[in-house]
Design an enzyme around this catalytic site. Sequence first.
Site, mmCIF file in Angstrom:
data_model
loop_
_atom_site.group_PDB
_atom_site.id
_atom_site.type_symbol
_atom_site.label_atom_id
_atom_site.label_comp_id
_atom_site.label_asym_id
_atom_site.label_seq_id
_atom_site.Cartn_x
_atom_site.Cartn_y
_atom_site.Cartn_z
ATOM 1 N N GLN A 255 0.818 -1.210 0.000
ATOM 2 C CA GLN A 255 0.000 0.000 0.000
ATOM 3 C C GLN A 255 0.851 1.258 0.000
ATOM 4 O O GLN A 255 0.466 2.282 -0.571
ATOM 5 C CB GLN A 255 -0.942 0.002 1.205
ATOM 6 C CG GLN A 255 -2.034 -1.033 1.126
ATOM 7 C CD GLN A 255 -2.816 -0.959 -0.176
ATOM 8 O OE1 GLN A 255 -3.550 -0.006 -0.421
ATOM 9 N NE2 GLN A 255 -2.663 -1.951 -1.035
ATOM 10 N N HIS A 258 1.571 2.844 -3.358
ATOM 11 C CA HIS A 258 0.501 3.488 -4.122
ATOM 12 C C HIS A 258 0.800 4.955 -4.376
ATOM 13 O O HIS A 258 0.598 5.471 -5.467
ATOM 14 C CB HIS A 258 -0.832 3.365 -3.380
ATOM 15 C CG HIS A 258 -1.688 2.250 -3.871
ATOM 16 N ND1 HIS A 258 -2.207 2.208 -5.138
ATOM 17 C CD2 HIS A 258 -2.132 1.128 -3.259
ATOM 18 C CE1 HIS A 258 -2.929 1.110 -5.286
ATOM 19 N NE2 HIS A 258 -2.900 0.430 -4.167
ATOM 20 N N GLU A 322 -9.244 1.547 5.624
ATOM 21 C CA GLU A 322 -9.746 1.132 4.319
ATOM 22 C C GLU A 322 -9.546 -0.374 4.151
ATOM 23 O O GLU A 322 -10.469 -1.113 3.826
ATOM 24 C CB GLU A 322 -9.007 1.893 3.219
ATOM 25 C CG GLU A 322 -9.386 1.467 1.811
ATOM 26 C CD GLU A 322 -8.453 2.027 0.758
ATOM 27 O OE1 GLU A 322 -8.852 2.022 -0.426
ATOM 28 O OE2 GLU A 322 -7.335 2.466 1.083
ATOM 29 N N HIS A 323 -8.321 -0.823 4.347
ATOM 30 C CA HIS A 323 -7.981 -2.250 4.299
ATOM 31 C C HIS A 323 -7.522 -2.681 5.686
ATOM 32 O O HIS A 323 -6.725 -1.988 6.321
ATOM 33 C CB HIS A 323 -6.843 -2.525 3.314
ATOM 34 C CG HIS A 323 -7.075 -2.007 1.932
ATOM 35 N ND1 HIS A 323 -6.548 -0.807 1.486
ATOM 36 C CD2 HIS A 323 -7.773 -2.524 0.889
ATOM 37 C CE1 HIS A 323 -6.901 -0.619 0.230
ATOM 38 N NE2 HIS A 323 -7.648 -1.638 -0.160
ATOM 39 N N ASP A 356 -7.291 -6.544 -4.132
ATOM 40 C CA ASP A 356 -7.049 -5.529 -5.153
ATOM 41 C C ASP A 356 -7.278 -6.065 -6.556
ATOM 42 O O ASP A 356 -7.604 -5.302 -7.474
ATOM 43 C CB ASP A 356 -5.603 -5.019 -5.053
ATOM 44 C CG ASP A 356 -5.468 -3.833 -4.125
ATOM 45 O OD1 ASP A 356 -6.493 -3.323 -3.662
ATOM 46 O OD2 ASP A 356 -4.319 -3.413 -3.869
ATOM 47 N N HIS A 415 -53.020 16.910 4.085
ATOM 48 C CA HIS A 415 -52.695 15.491 4.193
ATOM 49 C C HIS A 415 -53.893 14.718 4.746
ATOM 50 O O HIS A 415 -54.251 13.643 4.256
ATOM 51 C CB HIS A 415 -51.494 15.278 5.121
ATOM 52 C CG HIS A 415 -50.161 15.558 4.495
ATOM 53 N ND1 HIS A 415 -49.801 16.800 4.059
ATOM 54 C CD2 HIS A 415 -49.111 14.737 4.236
ATOM 55 C CE1 HIS A 415 -48.572 16.754 3.558
ATOM 56 N NE2 HIS A 415 -48.128 15.501 3.646
#
Length: 428
Positions: A255, A258, A322-323, A356, A415
């Site tokens: 990661q 990235h 996230e992961h 992934d 109503h």
Amino acid sequence: MNKIFNPKPSTWATILERPTQTVDDIEATVSQIFSEVQKNGDQAIKKYTSFFDNVNLDNLVVSQAEIDAASLEVSAELKNAIAVAKANITKFHEAQQTPKVELETTEGVRCWQEKRAIQKVGLYIPGGTAPLFSTILMLAVPAKIAGCNEIILCTPPSKEGNVNPAILYTAQLCGITKIYKVGGIQAIAGMTFGTETIAKVYKIFGPGNQFVTVAKQLATKYGVAIDMPAGPSELLVVADESANADFVASDLLSQAEHGTDSQVVLVTTSENFLTEVENAIATQLAALPRKEIATKAIENSKLIYVENDEIALDLINEYGPEHFIICVNDENFYTNGIQNAGSVFVGNYTPESAGDYASGTNHTLPTNGYAKAYSGVNLASFQKSVTFQKISKQGIQNIGNAIELMAEAEGLQAHKNAVTLRLEELKK
């Protein structure tokens, strides 16, 4: 990496801060580009493509000839790998289809819910230092299963004005033919407003850098939905002495490579293991082609020691990764206790890379703590739930008085009248 031992809960918020710029730092730039694209369409798109991507384009559309040529440049081995991934992603997302929900809530009152595809969706695919053709599978496959009528794709061009062949091949494999050489903020703006060339969409999907994330959030102010605020990638691993330090280090680096604004975190109940991972990272980092990027990301990252699993779990839920990788003896403690995570990877032989690419789960996930409230992309992301109801004469008589009383209590006489008139008609 920063090593932290037994941090007090009062310090967790500071320790777990993401290395991201604030929206205020970015929003002015995003707003300016949005305004120009809204006003000038393709002209503004081309201007900012020239500015950010260093290429002047006469045509923003990827031609069929370019798509056909790209297919010849992708190796047979990679095509087979993409096919394996596509098959697994298809299986997992097809299994998420749900039947119509239908029941009679009261005699004569029939209610049901059906799914409808979002008609027009736009996919954003990063294509800079890492052309994420795998993201096309993650977005286009469920979009097709959901039945979206129009699927367009935007991805940044190279300095030569080309798009990565694997991106074009994968897009065609997934049935996408409207592909535009547009990246960054201007791509999101183009899909938000529509231009002479780019179609306006109802919902935008796809990851990106902090500028793309803010652009997507700004798009929501103009009536366009987004999948989630998905920004720079992040990973948290929880591990104890049963884990393999080399495996954990490789996951953290997977990661970190990235982008320079990525963040990776190790939480461990073993001080010795923390040191082992630190050493393994140093060894593996030296051999990475993207060493420079990963090194900067590592500077944003943490190695955290805590005394027990209970503290570790509380800290992880506070972070909302996230992961989330679980490499411990007591896997069930974490799988049962995790509340805030985009996607969870369990066991020493479950690398985050599997999610992934090819295991079948979706890799478009909430970052920056949004896992506390957002789901990752799934089949339902491309659908809307529409409710229906049909009430018989007996049904309106059964619930009519309750409606009248509630409407009157809220001061909404019209109503009430809508029911009263019907009930009086039935008395004749």
